[in-house]
Design an enzyme around this catalytic site. Structure first.
Site, short mmCIF file in Angstrom:
data_model
loop_
_atom_site.label_atom_id
_atom_site.label_comp_id
_atom_site.label_asym_id
_atom_site.label_seq_id
_atom_site.Cartn_x
_atom_site.Cartn_y
_atom_site.Cartn_z
N ARG A 127 2.40 -6.88 -9.31
CA ARG A 127 2.70 -6.23 -8.01
C ARG A 127 2.71 -7.23 -6.86
O ARG A 127 3.07 -6.88 -5.75
CB ARG A 127 1.70 -5.11 -7.74
CG ARG A 127 0.26 -5.58 -7.57
CD ARG A 127 -0.67 -4.43 -7.18
NE ARG A 127 -2.03 -4.91 -6.97
CZ ARG A 127 -2.96 -4.21 -6.33
NH1 ARG A 127 -2.69 -2.98 -5.88
NH2 ARG A 127 -4.18 -4.70 -6.17
N ARG A 136 0.88 -1.19 0.00
CA ARG A 136 0.00 0.00 0.00
C ARG A 136 0.91 1.23 0.00
O ARG A 136 1.28 1.77 1.06
CB ARG A 136 -0.90 -0.01 1.24
CG ARG A 136 -1.80 1.21 1.36
CD ARG A 136 -2.81 1.31 0.28
NE ARG A 136 -3.72 0.15 0.27
CZ ARG A 136 -4.44 -0.22 -0.76
NH1 ARG A 136 -4.39 0.49 -1.88
NH2 ARG A 136 -5.21 -1.30 -0.71
N HIS A 140 1.58 2.67 -10.38
CA HIS A 140 0.61 3.18 -9.40
C HIS A 140 1.31 4.03 -8.32
O HIS A 140 1.33 3.66 -7.14
CB HIS A 140 -0.11 1.99 -8.78
CG HIS A 140 -1.44 2.31 -8.16
ND1 HIS A 140 -1.58 3.11 -7.05
CD2 HIS A 140 -2.69 1.93 -8.49
CE1 HIS A 140 -2.86 3.19 -6.74
NE2 HIS A 140 -3.56 2.50 -7.59
N GLN A 162 -7.53 -7.90 -9.13
CA GLN A 162 -7.48 -6.48 -9.49
C GLN A 162 -6.03 -6.04 -9.65
O GLN A 162 -5.17 -6.38 -8.84
CB GLN A 162 -8.15 -5.65 -8.40
CG GLN A 162 -7.86 -4.15 -8.52
CD GLN A 162 -8.92 -3.27 -7.91
OE1 GLN A 162 -10.06 -3.28 -8.38
NE2 GLN A 162 -8.53 -2.54 -6.90
N GLU A 212 -0.77 8.33 -11.62
CA GLU A 212 -0.40 7.00 -12.12
C GLU A 212 -0.40 6.98 -13.66
O GLU A 212 -1.45 7.04 -14.28
CB GLU A 212 -1.41 5.97 -11.60
CG GLU A 212 -1.72 6.08 -10.11
CD GLU A 212 -3.04 5.43 -9.72
OE1 GLU A 212 -3.59 4.65 -10.53
OE2 GLU A 212 -3.52 5.70 -8.61
N ASP A 238 -11.02 9.73 -8.30
CA ASP A 238 -10.58 8.49 -8.95
C ASP A 238 -10.89 8.63 -10.44
O ASP A 238 -11.93 8.23 -10.93
CB ASP A 238 -11.33 7.29 -8.36
CG ASP A 238 -10.67 5.97 -8.73
OD1 ASP A 238 -11.03 4.94 -8.13
OD2 ASP A 238 -9.78 5.99 -9.61
#
Ligand code: TA6
Length: 319
Positions: free
Chosen positions: A110, A81, A188, A105, A293, A233
């Site tokens: 990652r 995170r 990200h 997702q 991002e 977002d």
């Protein structure tokens, strides 16, 4: 005793070579990380898990530019995170009717263990050194589950280059198989900011975006400056200029320069979403971060057998 006059004159001691960047590997297993430090103090730390950049310090090493949650898992049990997670081969929840539908997702990059392929450093005419760290992820590295969920032969090489100017992160994607595949790619990046209420974004004026806070409806960025006053977002697509600038108190703080990718996502979870994320701490940490991002996430990049694609970003700290 030798006649001192006959002794060879001291050779000109070679000028001390400019100190070179330091690179070391620490930790074990999924917690292994590579740290690089320039002679001038700038540094970058990359976890082999996800090839996740978890720290980038500029300005002689005095300024941390990335936000990482205090509750971020750095032991390989969950995507980090914060920092710069690598999103591949799908961005967001995978579409049901797509080859990526069985993936989690943001795909598997990652949450996979990458290999450290090595480093290369260079000095330019001004002796301002830089160091490039390369990481690799291949279909053979994937868990059986991921291989089954996305049965394509691929190779990723992720290059992280630290210089005094900034941090460059670029992904090279190769189709190593015989079947064409399509993918999305995104970096990200969680940028650290002092105060989100005094943070704005420019470089997106007039750009269409999908607003995931408003049921994924499409809008156009009318004002030249985006302020963050709640959950944001947004997926900005096909942005004409390659640089998105983050300002603090109206002063440019970061330039995020896209390299061969056309889209930029701007995300801040704000209070409610931050509270709902178990690995998001402190809960008011949304006030110190802004995700900018870069990626190729509108539609899909198609890669024929044997072909390659390269894209990424250069983030400049403008302090
Ligand atoms: O990039 C923005 C986003 O797609 C948001 O919708 C939010 O889901 C964020 O990524 C974080 O996703 P994660 O899977 O890391 O919790």
């Amino acid at each position: 005793m030798a006649n001192r006059s006959n002794r060879p004159s001291a050779l000109n001691a070679p000028s001390a070579a400019a100190p070179s960047p330091e690179v070391d590997i620490s930790g074990t297993g999924a917690s292994s990380k590579v740290t690089a430090r320039l002679p001038s103090g700038e540094s970058v730390e990359v976890l082999l898990y996800g090839a996740t950049v978890i720290s980038w310090k500029s300005d002689g090493g005095k300024v941390e530019n990335l936000w990482v949650s205090d509750a971020a898992k750095l032991d390989g049990t969950k995507a980090v995170r914060g920092g710069i997670p690598v999103v591949f081969p799908v961005f967001g929840p995978p579409p049901k009717d797509h080859a990526t539908s069985a993936l989690p997702q943001h795909g598997f990059a990652r949450t996979s263990r990458w290999e450290f392929l090595g480093k290369s450093s260079s000095e330019d005419a001004l002796d301002a050194s830089s160091v490039k760290l390369d990481f690799g992820l291949y279909s053979s590295n994937l868990s059986d589950e991921a291989k089954k969920a996305w049965p394509y032969d691929f190779g990723l090489v992720y290059s992280v280059t630290l210089s005094k100017e900034g941090l460059q992160t670029v992904v090279n994607v190769r189709n190593e198989g015989t079947k064409v595949f399509e993918f999305q790619l995104l970096l990200h990046t969680y940028l650290r900011v002092k105060d989100i209420s005094k943070t704005t974004v420019t470089g997106l004026a007039g750009v269409p975006y999908v607003d995931k806070v408003l049921d994924a409806t499409t809008h156009t960025q009318s004002s030249p400056t985006l302020s963050i006053t709640g959950e944001v977002d947004r997926v900005y697509a096909s942005i004409p200029q390659d640089t998105t600038t983050v300002l603090e108190d109206g002063k440019p703080r970061f330039d995020v320069v896209r390299d061969n990718v056309d889209d930029t996502v701007v995300w801040n979870p704000w209070k409610e979403k931050a509270a709902a994320l178990s690995d998001f701490e402190p809960k008011d940490g949304f006030q110190q971060l802004l995700c900018v991002e870069v990626g190729s996430v509108q539609g899909w990049q198609k890669l024929e057998a044997g072909d390659g694609f390269e894209g990424g970003q250069l983030i400049k700290s403008l302090l």
